[in-house]
Scaffold this motif. Structure first.
Motif, mmCIF file in Angstrom:
data_model
loop_
_atom_site.group_PDB
_atom_site.id
_atom_site.type_symbol
_atom_site.label_atom_id
_atom_site.label_comp_id
_atom_site.label_asym_id
_atom_site.label_seq_id
_atom_site.Cartn_x
_atom_site.Cartn_y
_atom_site.Cartn_z
ATOM 1 N N PHE A 15 0.840 -1.204 0.000
ATOM 2 C CA PHE A 15 0.000 0.000 0.000
ATOM 3 C C PHE A 15 0.873 1.251 0.000
ATOM 4 O O PHE A 15 0.628 2.193 -0.762
ATOM 5 N N ASN A 16 1.898 1.263 0.848
ATOM 6 C CA ASN A 16 2.802 2.419 0.902
ATOM 7 C C ASN A 16 3.481 2.641 -0.446
ATOM 8 O O ASN A 16 3.580 3.775 -0.936
ATOM 9 N N LEU A 17 3.956 1.556 -1.033
ATOM 10 C CA LEU A 17 4.611 1.659 -2.334
ATOM 11 C C LEU A 17 3.649 2.184 -3.386
ATOM 12 O O LEU A 17 4.005 3.030 -4.209
ATOM 13 N N ARG A 18 2.430 1.700 -3.328
ATOM 14 C CA ARG A 18 1.435 2.101 -4.334
ATOM 15 C C ARG A 18 1.150 3.602 -4.269
ATOM 16 O O ARG A 18 0.982 4.252 -5.306
ATOM 17 N N GLN A 19 1.106 4.146 -3.043
ATOM 18 C CA GLN A 19 0.843 5.577 -2.909
ATOM 19 C C GLN A 19 1.965 6.414 -3.515
ATOM 20 O O GLN A 19 1.730 7.441 -4.150
ATOM 21 N N VAL A 20 3.220 5.954 -3.340
ATOM 22 C CA VAL A 20 4.353 6.694 -3.895
ATOM 23 C C VAL A 20 4.373 6.582 -5.417
ATOM 24 O O VAL A 20 4.583 7.565 -6.125
ATOM 25 N N TYR A 21 4.142 5.367 -5.919
ATOM 26 C CA TYR A 21 4.122 5.186 -7.377
ATOM 27 C C TYR A 21 3.005 6.018 -8.012
ATOM 28 O O TYR A 21 3.154 6.528 -9.126
ATOM 29 N N LYS A 22 1.902 6.161 -7.284
ATOM 30 C CA LYS A 22 0.797 6.978 -7.792
ATOM 31 C C LYS A 22 1.225 8.432 -7.926
ATOM 32 O O LYS A 22 0.971 9.074 -8.952
ATOM 33 N N VAL A 23 1.896 8.962 -6.890
ATOM 34 C CA VAL A 23 2.364 10.344 -6.926
ATOM 35 C C VAL A 23 3.404 10.529 -8.022
ATOM 36 O O VAL A 23 3.430 11.555 -8.711
ATOM 37 N N MET A 24 4.239 9.493 -8.216
ATOM 38 C CA MET A 24 5.295 9.565 -9.227
ATOM 39 C C MET A 24 4.780 9.211 -10.621
ATOM 40 O O MET A 24 5.530 9.152 -11.581
ATOM 41 N N GLN A 25 3.462 8.936 -10.711
ATOM 42 C CA GLN A 25 2.770 8.649 -11.971
ATOM 43 C C GLN A 25 3.334 7.418 -12.692
ATOM 44 O O GLN A 25 3.348 7.362 -13.920
ATOM 45 N N ASP A 26 3.762 6.437 -11.913
ATOM 46 C CA ASP A 26 4.186 5.152 -12.461
ATOM 47 C C ASP A 26 3.002 4.194 -12.362
ATOM 48 O O ASP A 26 2.901 3.386 -11.442
ATOM 49 N N ARG A 27 2.076 4.333 -13.305
ATOM 50 C CA ARG A 27 0.811 3.594 -13.226
ATOM 51 C C ARG A 27 0.997 2.087 -13.327
ATOM 52 O O ARG A 27 0.301 1.317 -12.657
ATOM 53 N N ASP A 28 1.917 1.633 -14.143
ATOM 54 C CA ASP A 28 2.110 0.194 -14.328
ATOM 55 C C ASP A 28 2.569 -0.468 -13.028
ATOM 56 O O ASP A 28 2.042 -1.516 -12.627
ATOM 57 N N THR A 29 3.556 0.132 -12.367
ATOM 58 C CA THR A 29 4.055 -0.445 -11.124
ATOM 59 C C THR A 29 3.014 -0.310 -10.014
ATOM 60 O O THR A 29 2.867 -1.213 -9.178
ATOM 61 N N GLU A 30 2.281 0.797 -10.022
ATOM 62 C CA GLU A 30 1.188 0.969 -9.058
ATOM 63 C C GLU A 30 0.170 -0.158 -9.207
ATOM 64 O O GLU A 30 -0.280 -0.747 -8.212
ATOM 65 N N GLN A 31 -0.168 -0.504 -10.459
ATOM 66 C CA GLN A 31 -1.130 -1.571 -10.713
ATOM 67 C C GLN A 31 -0.588 -2.925 -10.275
ATOM 68 O O GLN A 31 -1.324 -3.751 -9.716
ATOM 69 N N ARG A 32 0.703 -3.163 -10.480
ATOM 70 C CA ARG A 32 1.296 -4.437 -10.049
ATOM 71 C C ARG A 32 1.248 -4.573 -8.524
ATOM 72 O O ARG A 32 1.009 -5.672 -8.001
ATOM 73 N N CYS A 33 1.465 -3.475 -7.834
ATOM 74 C CA CYS A 33 1.365 -3.495 -6.370
ATOM 75 C C CYS A 33 -0.060 -3.832 -5.935
ATOM 76 O O CYS A 33 -0.269 -4.613 -4.992
ATOM 77 N N LEU A 34 -1.034 -3.256 -6.609
ATOM 78 C CA LEU A 34 -2.440 -3.531 -6.297
ATOM 79 C C LEU A 34 -2.754 -5.009 -6.515
ATOM 80 O O LEU A 34 -3.426 -5.644 -5.687
ATOM 81 N N GLU A 35 -2.263 -5.577 -7.603
ATOM 82 C CA GLU A 35 -2.489 -6.997 -7.880
ATOM 83 C C GLU A 35 -1.844 -7.882 -6.815
ATOM 84 O O GLU A 35 -2.404 -8.910 -6.419
ATOM 85 N N GLU A 36 -0.660 -7.476 -6.343
ATOM 86 C CA GLU A 36 0.010 -8.217 -5.271
ATOM 87 C C GLU A 36 -0.810 -8.154 -3.979
ATOM 88 O O GLU A 36 -0.918 -9.147 -3.245
ATOM 89 N N GLN A 37 -1.396 -7.002 -3.703
ATOM 90 C CA GLN A 37 -2.236 -6.871 -2.512
ATOM 91 C C GLN A 37 -3.431 -7.816 -2.589
ATOM 92 O O GLN A 37 -3.788 -8.453 -1.591
ATOM 93 N N TRP A 38 -4.045 -7.896 -3.768
ATOM 94 C CA TRP A 38 -5.184 -8.799 -3.933
ATOM 95 C C TRP A 38 -4.760 -10.252 -3.754
ATOM 96 O O TRP A 38 -5.486 -11.046 -3.145
ATOM 97 N N ALA A 39 -3.587 -10.609 -4.267
ATOM 98 C CA ALA A 39 -3.094 -11.983 -4.109
ATOM 99 C C ALA A 39 -2.923 -12.317 -2.629
ATOM 100 O O ALA A 39 -3.267 -13.425 -2.180
ATOM 101 N N ILE A 40 -2.419 -11.362 -1.863
ATOM 102 C CA ILE A 40 -2.228 -11.569 -0.425
ATOM 103 C C ILE A 40 -3.580 -11.689 0.276
ATOM 104 O O ILE A 40 -3.774 -12.553 1.142
ATOM 105 N N ALA A 41 -4.521 -10.825 -0.078
ATOM 106 C CA ALA A 41 -5.849 -10.868 0.526
ATOM 107 C C ALA A 41 -6.493 -12.238 0.312
ATOM 108 O O ALA A 41 -7.105 -12.806 1.232
#
Length: 347
Positions: free
Chosen positions: A129-155
């Motif tokens: 989640f922390n990484l995703r927020q930074v990638y969002k601010v840095m406009q790295d959408r692809d890596t932000e999306q990969r972090c989100l997918e990893e979160q779902w896998a963990i959930a």
């Protein structure tokens, strides 16, 4: 001496909670000095973490960072993974507040590695989640999306280990039910009584999901897959279900002003549904059960109603211009003529 330091530490907590930040800082500095003389690494780490927090609360971010770095170095020296994770998280948060996002990213990435080494799935989700927020601010959408997918896998791993409320699990791993569920595969999930009012669920796979008694008012469900989903007694007031797949879904519920235009409702159960002012234009309602449904001011323009059950549904109060009716049992000759007069195609 250890008892003296512990007493100072606890007194510092009381002062902090009472709003005396400078007093708390002085007490923790004294406690830290004693812990150092005793070479008690664990208690030193706790004191350093608190000193960083109080410094940050006082607006002295650079000072806070210095304390957090001392805590990190100490935790690394003694192999304290929980301490390392806490220090790295604090460093990431501090740099984010400056804001210095490249530095924050460095520490959040290290936090993610430590959480994996530790094996704690919840902490891994929070690090992502922390990484995703930074990638969002840095406009790295692809890596932000990969972090989100990893979160779902963990959930999902956590749900497999100990089935419980999906919303609770999602939030524990840093997922926001109102924004992070869009496009996710949530087939067969249990959302009974879930509060998803206003949530973005566009393109989400909810096939076979139990959404009975869920609050979905104002939710965005366009293009969602709700095939055979259970939505009985759910609140779908003002929901957007454009192009949604609701084939075989249980929709015995309230849908006033819901947008179901172009939706697939083939064989859906809408018996007794409250649909006042809903938009069902161009919807596929073939074989759907609309018995006793309230269709007052419903827009059925160009809808497909072949084989739909309309027993005692007030279809005469709907907009049926170019709606197609065929093989509708219990549809009286008088009502058929009335529908034709209103522009419907009735065979």
């Amino acid at each position: 001496m250890s008892q003296d330091a512990d007493a100072l530490f606890k007194q510092g907590i009381q002062e902090y909670q009472g709003g005396n930040l400078e007093g708390a800082k002085s007490l923790w500095e004294q406690a830290l000095s004693i812990y150092r003389s005793l070479e008690n690494a664990q208690r030193q780490g706790a004191a350093l973490g608190n000193l960083g927090a109080v410094s940050q609360a006082l607006g002295r971010v650079e000072e806070a960072i210095a304390y957090y770095k001392q805590h990190l170095s100490l935790a690394q020296d003694v192999g304290d993974l929980p301490g390392q994770r806490n220090a790295l998280n604090n460093l990431g948060n501090a740099y984010s507040s400056l804001p210095d996002f490249p530095q924050a990213l460095t520490y959040y990435q290290q936090e993610w590695v430590v959480a994996q080494e530790w094996g704690d799935l919840l902490l891994q989700g929070q690090a992502l989640f922390n990484l995703r927020q930074v990638y969002k601010v840095m406009q790295d959408r692809d890596t932000e999306q990969r972090c989100l997918e990893e979160q779902w896998a963990i959930a999902k791993q956590l749900l497999e280990k100990q089935p419980q409320d999906i919303l609770d699990i999602a939030q524990q791993v840093g997922l926001n039910p109102l924004s992070d569920f869009a496009g996710a595969n949530l087939a067969q999930m249990n959302f009974h009584y879930a509060n998803l009012g206003g949530a973005n669920l566009s393109e989400t796979n909810l096939s076979g999901a139990d959404l009975s008694l869920a609050d979905l008012s104002h939710a965005q469900l366009s293009h969602a897959n709700l095939e055979k989903a259970i939505l009985s007694n759910a609140n779908l007031r003002d929901a957007n279900l454009q192009y949604a797949n609701l084939q075989g879904a249980d929709l015995r519920t309230i849908l006033p002003r819901a947008d179901l235009s172009d939706a697939n409702l083939e064989a859906a159960n809408l018996s007794g549904a409250y649909l006042q002012r809903a938009d069902l234009s161009r919807a596929n309602l073939a074989q759907a059960n609309l018995s006793y449904a309230d269709l007052t001011d419903v827009n059925l323009q160009e809808a497909q109603l072949t084989g739909a059950l309309l027993k005692q549904a007030n279809i005469d109060k709907a907009n049926v211009n170019q709606a197609y009716f065929k093989d509708n049992p219990k549809l009286s000759s008088a009502l058929k003529q009335h529908l034709r007069d209103k522009g419907a195609i009735v065979e």
